[in-house]
Design an enzyme around this catalytic site. Structure first.
Site, PDB file in Angstrom:
ATOM      1  N   HIS A 126       0.827  -1.214   0.000  1.00  0.00           N
ATOM      2  CA  HIS A 126       0.000   0.000   0.000  1.00  0.00           C
ATOM      3  C   HIS A 126       0.856   1.257   0.000  1.00  0.00           C
ATOM      4  CE1 HIS A 126      -3.241  -2.718   0.808  1.00  0.00           C
ATOM      5  NE2 HIS A 126      -2.769  -3.051   1.994  1.00  0.00           N
ATOM      6  N   HIS A 135      -7.122  -4.755  -1.181  1.00  0.00           N
ATOM      7  CA  HIS A 135      -6.417  -6.002  -1.475  1.00  0.00           C
ATOM      8  C   HIS A 135      -7.071  -6.722  -2.639  1.00  0.00           C
ATOM      9  CE1 HIS A 135      -6.254  -5.150   2.883  1.00  0.00           C
ATOM     10  NE2 HIS A 135      -4.970  -5.314   2.682  1.00  0.00           N
TER      11      HIS A 135
END
Lengths: 328, 328
Positions: B57, B216
């Site tokens: 991320h 995700h």
């Protein structure tokens, strides 16, 4: 083609309008003709730096408009040179009476249009041509070497000199010195997709990469099997450092530049590889910058740029900068 | 799979090492256990802010370690929670005697591991759980709403409060207030590819998008035909603003967050769309941030986050920040 887009004709205008709104403290956007200028321009008595080129390389160039770098940027349509009237309008808006320096990436269209603008400019002006890409000698849109991510190094260092009061001739000479000290090589893992075309610019197999790719997807040196990050970095740095021919003890600036679709996690891993390899060759690394600065739309890939620093360049690199894409 | 990579086992370590070298003025990287801390930590008498989560991320969370945001970040393997020993080691390194605030995105693994760490911490500590994603109520890895890009807003505002001397209880209360004032929704145009899997996490047709996707690649609300930027922004903002139920005159912060493979040109175009739509609904936009801040590896797509600002939050948002990913 999957892009955030309303319609092709308005893509550049809407994106510029968004950029102008997001960075309203720094810049003012003109739509017709299209240019982005410093909100506080013109700066009286300061050399005005103007750059530009086709869109699709963001944050280059509009992201570098602000204190310490550019006074204005002229974005053309995607991968298309800006027109002379954009450059003239930008110059009129930012000329502070000390002359205008045009920083131009070496592509035939850019060179032609900036030359035409230079001839029409009413006041003193000069041009620095950037041609840092060692991959190929001529290319689809270029006679001579292409100008790529090293442009950022040129713009930052000359921008700081202009901010510090250097005159037009000194800014031009410094710019040309940085160009001579800068080399870049890139690699594509995927193609970009130009919005108006709607399909990838070139085809790459699932296990292939294009070594030496240009920032518009122009062919590079060779189509190779995908290799490890260390091997890729060794190949790119070998080409750039051999061409630069820097003595071992000269401090280098390293720019690890993403092409748009490569995550920061991978860019830092590539930076780690590049740092190890440069230091193994005995060069001290004095400054490092990692991020997406000179992109190729949605291309996955990256370029490595090295600049042979001297004390003056290092001082100007470190000088304060306040733009959308660089701030320190 | 095409990534800059040497081998899977070393990916996180090499990337962290590169990050630490590039930002050596700001952070120190520990490899075993893995955490990134402020170079000047611990700050005596200041509440220490620690966050973390799976890698992939970036720049979240390590990019927000520095003056005005986090004291430490604990990166797990890709899309995998950090372990309690990472959090404990980070806390030991940065605890300045005023307590430790853990900022945790609401995923079952993160919640469990940060809870275990909290129970083992020797000193006073508290936790703020972020759950800003309005797309779905439960998800693959979550009970309750997911924590996504709004985490950056929480970390920035609480980070400034801690820097200004707020105590542990005040920081926690402020963090929970920002969470209640923040809503996000995202959309994927392509899947991400987890390195250890080597293939895309989900399949999307050439003309499809996943509305409400998780960071995700978790399923969202609906698989829809690809739409215009205006239509996508209207859909995402409608969900976020309706859920937030803010009175028309409350100033909003807007965060336009790219998922990693979406170019800045498109993010600014999406920002332009979002700004027009929010203002059409009568909300003043007080602050805007656009960029890749909470990414999903190489996913193309973006999220829109809105936060209902009050004067205290606005003041803390504007406070100076000096980190790799945010600097003003």
């Amino acid at each position: 083609m999957k892009k955030f887009l309303n319609n092709l004709d308005d893509m550049l205008g809407e994106s510029l309008r968004g950029f102008g709104r997001v960075h309203a403290d720094l810049v003012v956007v003109s739509q017709e003709p299209a240019f982005v200028r410093r909100a506080d321009a013109p700066a009286r008595g300061k050399v005005a730096l103007i750059s530009g080129g086709g869109s699709g390389h963001e944050p280059l160039h509009a992201g570098f408009v602000g204190k310490g770098v550019l006074d204005a940027a002229c974005p053309g349509q995607v991968f298309t040179s800006p027109t002379p009237d954009q450059v003239l309008a930008a110059a009129e808006a930012v000329d502070g009476g000390a002359g205008v320096l045009l920083i131009v990436k070496n592509y035939s269209g850019d060179v032609m249009n900036f030359e035409m603008a230079a001839e029409m400019l009413p006041g003193p002006n000069a041009t620095v041509l950037v041609n840092d890409d060692v991959a190929v000698e001529d290319s689809s849109f270029t006679t001579g070497r292409r100008g790529v991510a090293g442009t950022i190094v040129v713009e930052k260092i000359v921008g700081a000199a202009a901010e510090a009061g250097s005159d037009l001739a000194a800014c031009q000479a410094l710019g040309e010195r940085v160009v001579r000290a800068t080399r870049t090589m890139g690699v594509a893992l995927t193609s970009c997709t130009v919005p108006a075309a709607g399909t990838p610019t070139f085809a790459l197999g699932e296990d292939e990469m294009e070594m030496g790719v240009g920032i518009h997807g122009e062919p590079g040196r060779s189509r190779l099997p995908l290799a490890t990050a260390d091997s890729i970095a060794r190949d790119m740095l070998g080409s750039a450092l051999d061409d630069l021919n820097a003595p071992g003890d000269v401090p280098l600036l390293l720019l690890v530049n993403g092409f748009g679709a490569t995550p920061l996690m991978e860019l830092h891993l590539l930076a780690d590889a590049a740092i190890r390899l440069i230091e193994q060759r005995g060069h001290p690394i004095a400054r490092i910058l990692v991020g997406n600065y000179c992109t190729s739309l949605d291309m996955a890939g990256a370029s490595l740029t090295v600049t042979r620093l001297d004390d003056e360049m290092t001082g100007f690199w470190d000088a304060p900068v306040h733009t959308a894409a660089l701030r320190w």
